[in-house]
Scaffold this motif. Sequence first.
Motif, PDB file in Angstrom:
ATOM      1  N   ALA A 191       0.819  -1.209   0.000  1.00 51.99           N
ATOM      2  CA  ALA A 191       0.000   0.000   0.000  1.00 51.99           C
ATOM      3  C   ALA A 191       0.855   1.261   0.000  1.00 51.99           C
ATOM      4  O   ALA A 191       0.626   2.195  -0.776  1.00 51.99           O
ATOM      5  CB  ALA A 191      -0.935   0.001   1.210  1.00 51.99           C
ATOM      6  N   VAL A 192       1.856   1.298   0.880  1.00 52.15           N
ATOM      7  CA  VAL A 192       2.729   2.470   0.981  1.00 52.15           C
ATOM      8  C   VAL A 192       3.431   2.727  -0.349  1.00 52.15           C
ATOM      9  O   VAL A 192       3.503   3.867  -0.827  1.00 52.15           O
ATOM     10  CB  VAL A 192       3.766   2.272   2.106  1.00 52.15           C
ATOM     11  CG1 VAL A 192       4.848   3.356   2.046  1.00 52.15           C
ATOM     12  CG2 VAL A 192       3.085   2.286   3.459  1.00 52.15           C
ATOM     13  N   TYR A 193       3.928   1.669  -0.962  1.00 50.22           N
ATOM     14  CA  TYR A 193       4.667   1.806  -2.216  1.00 50.22           C
ATOM     15  C   TYR A 193       3.760   2.271  -3.353  1.00 50.22           C
ATOM     16  O   TYR A 193       4.090   3.210  -4.092  1.00 50.22           O
ATOM     17  CB  TYR A 193       5.320   0.466  -2.562  1.00 50.22           C
ATOM     18  CG  TYR A 193       6.221   0.517  -3.777  1.00 50.22           C
ATOM     19  CD1 TYR A 193       7.089   1.575  -3.982  1.00 50.22           C
ATOM     20  CD2 TYR A 193       6.203  -0.510  -4.717  1.00 50.22           C
ATOM     21  CE1 TYR A 193       7.922   1.612  -5.084  1.00 50.22           C
ATOM     22  CE2 TYR A 193       7.032  -0.483  -5.825  1.00 50.22           C
ATOM     23  CZ  TYR A 193       7.887   0.582  -6.003  1.00 50.22           C
ATOM     24  OH  TYR A 193       8.704   0.630  -7.104  1.00 50.22           O
ATOM     25  N   ARG A 194       2.590   1.640  -3.502  1.00 51.33           N
ATOM     26  CA  ARG A 194       1.686   2.019  -4.589  1.00 51.33           C
ATOM     27  C   ARG A 194       1.169   3.442  -4.430  1.00 51.33           C
ATOM     28  O   ARG A 194       1.103   4.202  -5.406  1.00 51.33           O
ATOM     29  CB  ARG A 194       0.503   1.050  -4.648  1.00 51.33           C
ATOM     30  CG  ARG A 194       0.854  -0.326  -5.201  1.00 51.33           C
ATOM     31  CD  ARG A 194      -0.345  -1.234  -5.196  1.00 51.33           C
ATOM     32  NE  ARG A 194      -0.024  -2.548  -5.739  1.00 51.33           N
ATOM     33  CZ  ARG A 194      -0.845  -3.586  -5.713  1.00 51.33           C
ATOM     34  NH1 ARG A 194      -2.051  -3.465  -5.170  1.00 51.33           N
ATOM     35  NH2 ARG A 194      -0.490  -4.751  -6.227  1.00 51.33           N
ATOM     36  N   ILE A 195       0.804   3.816  -3.218  1.00 44.06           N
ATOM     37  CA  ILE A 195       0.279   5.172  -2.994  1.00 44.06           C
ATOM     38  C   ILE A 195       1.362   6.210  -3.259  1.00 44.06           C
ATOM     39  O   ILE A 195       1.115   7.253  -3.877  1.00 44.06           O
ATOM     40  CB  ILE A 195      -0.280   5.304  -1.564  1.00 44.06           C
ATOM     41  CG1 ILE A 195      -1.557   4.459  -1.421  1.00 44.06           C
ATOM     42  CG2 ILE A 195      -0.575   6.763  -1.227  1.00 44.06           C
ATOM     43  CD1 ILE A 195      -2.090   4.402  -0.006  1.00 44.06           C
ATOM     44  N   ARG A 196       2.586   5.920  -2.807  1.00 37.92           N
ATOM     45  CA  ARG A 196       3.681   6.887  -3.018  1.00 37.92           C
ATOM     46  C   ARG A 196       3.951   7.089  -4.504  1.00 37.92           C
ATOM     47  O   ARG A 196       4.056   8.225  -4.978  1.00 37.92           O
ATOM     48  CB  ARG A 196       4.951   6.393  -2.313  1.00 37.92           C
ATOM     49  CG  ARG A 196       6.138   7.326  -2.482  1.00 37.92           C
ATOM     50  CD  ARG A 196       7.317   6.883  -1.638  1.00 37.92           C
ATOM     51  NE  ARG A 196       7.810   5.576  -2.038  1.00 37.92           N
ATOM     52  CZ  ARG A 196       8.667   5.378  -3.047  1.00 37.92           C
ATOM     53  NH1 ARG A 196       9.080   6.404  -3.776  1.00 37.92           N
ATOM     54  NH2 ARG A 196       9.084   4.162  -3.345  1.00 37.92           N
ATOM     55  N   VAL A 197       4.066   5.989  -5.254  1.00 36.80           N
ATOM     56  CA  VAL A 197       4.315   6.108  -6.687  1.00 36.80           C
ATOM     57  C   VAL A 197       3.112   6.713  -7.392  1.00 36.80           C
ATOM     58  O   VAL A 197       3.259   7.533  -8.311  1.00 36.80           O
ATOM     59  CB  VAL A 197       4.668   4.731  -7.297  1.00 36.80           C
ATOM     60  CG1 VAL A 197       4.823   4.844  -8.808  1.00 36.80           C
ATOM     61  CG2 VAL A 197       5.949   4.192  -6.684  1.00 36.80           C
ATOM     62  N   GLY A 198       1.894   6.339  -6.968  1.00 35.00           N
ATOM     63  CA  GLY A 198       0.689   6.896  -7.573  1.00 35.00           C
ATOM     64  C   GLY A 198       0.626   8.405  -7.435  1.00 35.00           C
ATOM     65  O   GLY A 198       0.280   9.118  -8.379  1.00 35.00           O
ATOM     66  N   ARG A 199       0.980   8.907  -6.262  1.00 33.35           N
ATOM     67  CA  ARG A 199       0.995  10.362  -6.063  1.00 33.35           C
ATOM     68  C   ARG A 199       2.104  11.011  -6.887  1.00 33.35           C
ATOM     69  O   ARG A 199       1.955  12.121  -7.396  1.00 33.35           O
ATOM     70  CB  ARG A 199       1.185  10.688  -4.583  1.00 33.35           C
ATOM     71  CG  ARG A 199      -0.018  10.331  -3.703  1.00 33.35           C
ATOM     72  CD  ARG A 199       0.070  11.048  -2.372  1.00 33.35           C
ATOM     73  NE  ARG A 199      -0.977  10.654  -1.461  1.00 33.35           N
ATOM     74  CZ  ARG A 199      -2.231  11.091  -1.513  1.00 33.35           C
ATOM     75  NH1 ARG A 199      -2.592  11.915  -2.484  1.00 33.35           N
ATOM     76  NH2 ARG A 199      -3.116  10.694  -0.637  1.00 33.35           N
ATOM     77  N   LYS A 200       3.223  10.322  -7.005  1.00 34.17           N
ATOM     78  CA  LYS A 200       4.369  10.884  -7.724  1.00 34.17           C
ATOM     79  C   LYS A 200       4.054  11.077  -9.201  1.00 34.17           C
ATOM     80  O   LYS A 200       4.423  12.093  -9.797  1.00 34.17           O
ATOM     81  CB  LYS A 200       5.572   9.959  -7.552  1.00 34.17           C
ATOM     82  CG  LYS A 200       6.857  10.477  -8.176  1.00 34.17           C
ATOM     83  CD  LYS A 200       8.010   9.524  -7.901  1.00 34.17           C
ATOM     84  CE  LYS A 200       9.305  10.053  -8.498  1.00 34.17           C
ATOM     85  NZ  LYS A 200      10.438   9.121  -8.271  1.00 34.17           N
TER      86      LYS A 200
END
Length: 349
Positions: A191-200
């Motif tokens: 979750a942390v990884y997908r959300i971070r990249v998604g926002r980026k």
Amino acid sequence: MHPHERDHGHSQDRDHSHGHGHSHGHGEHGHSHPTPPGFKGFFYGIFVPHSHDAADSIDDAMEAHSEGIRALKISLVLMLATTVVQAVIVAFSGSVALLADTIHNLSDALTAVPLWIAFVLSRRVATRKYTYGFNRAEDLAGLFVVLMIALSSIVAAYEAIDRLINPRPMENIGWVIAAGIVGFLGNEAVAVYRIRVGRKIGSAALIADGVHARTDGFTSLAVVVGGIGVLLGFPQADPIVGLLISAMIAVLLVGTVRSVGRRLMDGIEPELVDRAEHALDHLEEIESVERVRLRWVGHRLHGDAILRTGPMTLTEAARLADKAEASVKKHMPNVDEMAVRVTAAAPGV
């Protein structure tokens, strides 16, 4: 490349005159992701922490596509590893409940596949049939993820109610707690990884998929809390916590539906429009910005603007349009296209 015209009788979609004697902070181009207020905001903040990451950190479309695909690959491997560990625990414990949870996590891991396909499609060049390209497939994949989150909420609620009505003793409690911890840690990392990249990269669909992983992680955590409750002599803790988690997922679903639905309806965050107007405000030749429109196409932005200027020739207007487009792209690197029309007063007016 840009249409230009001289027009005295244009209609103003908005009166947005700009003065040029003010200063702005040009070093910060991040935009916020508003958190829903009140009760919804509390739970939304638990699942989707507020971030100041800009959705324009990557200015190259192909690089953004590649980073999105890389995030899906890595997170899929993490989820499959989590599922394998849980399967090993199932083999040791023989727990049917853990087997069901393992199968559930495996099916959730595979929800990354449609989004992966969408990212691959978005790399294809536009055709005469799909003249805007295939980036919209990403938004459709986001809709699929939303449906999966809704299904998770319904299933969690059904299982919790069923356990309240038909209590069943929990066996191998230690293994159940261990598997729940593994499931939570694996899902939370994804979750942390997908959300971070998604926002980026500005991908609402990838953020939604990260939120989906987080909801599954908290469901696994509910299993841990329920197991601890049983050890403490309160067997109803498991279904009660399950109901609470189901309610939290439902609250979260509202915000996710709004985010994905806004993309499908060509909605845009107002602060992005403000940033585009701010970029145009740098140009001394512009008297006013008549209109600015933006829309997301996948995780990239397309838009157009109508500018009003003083008297100038068609050549000068064309040059100004190019300059305006360059200014917007400089301030917002995730803008792929910005069509600018300059409405200039005739010489001598």
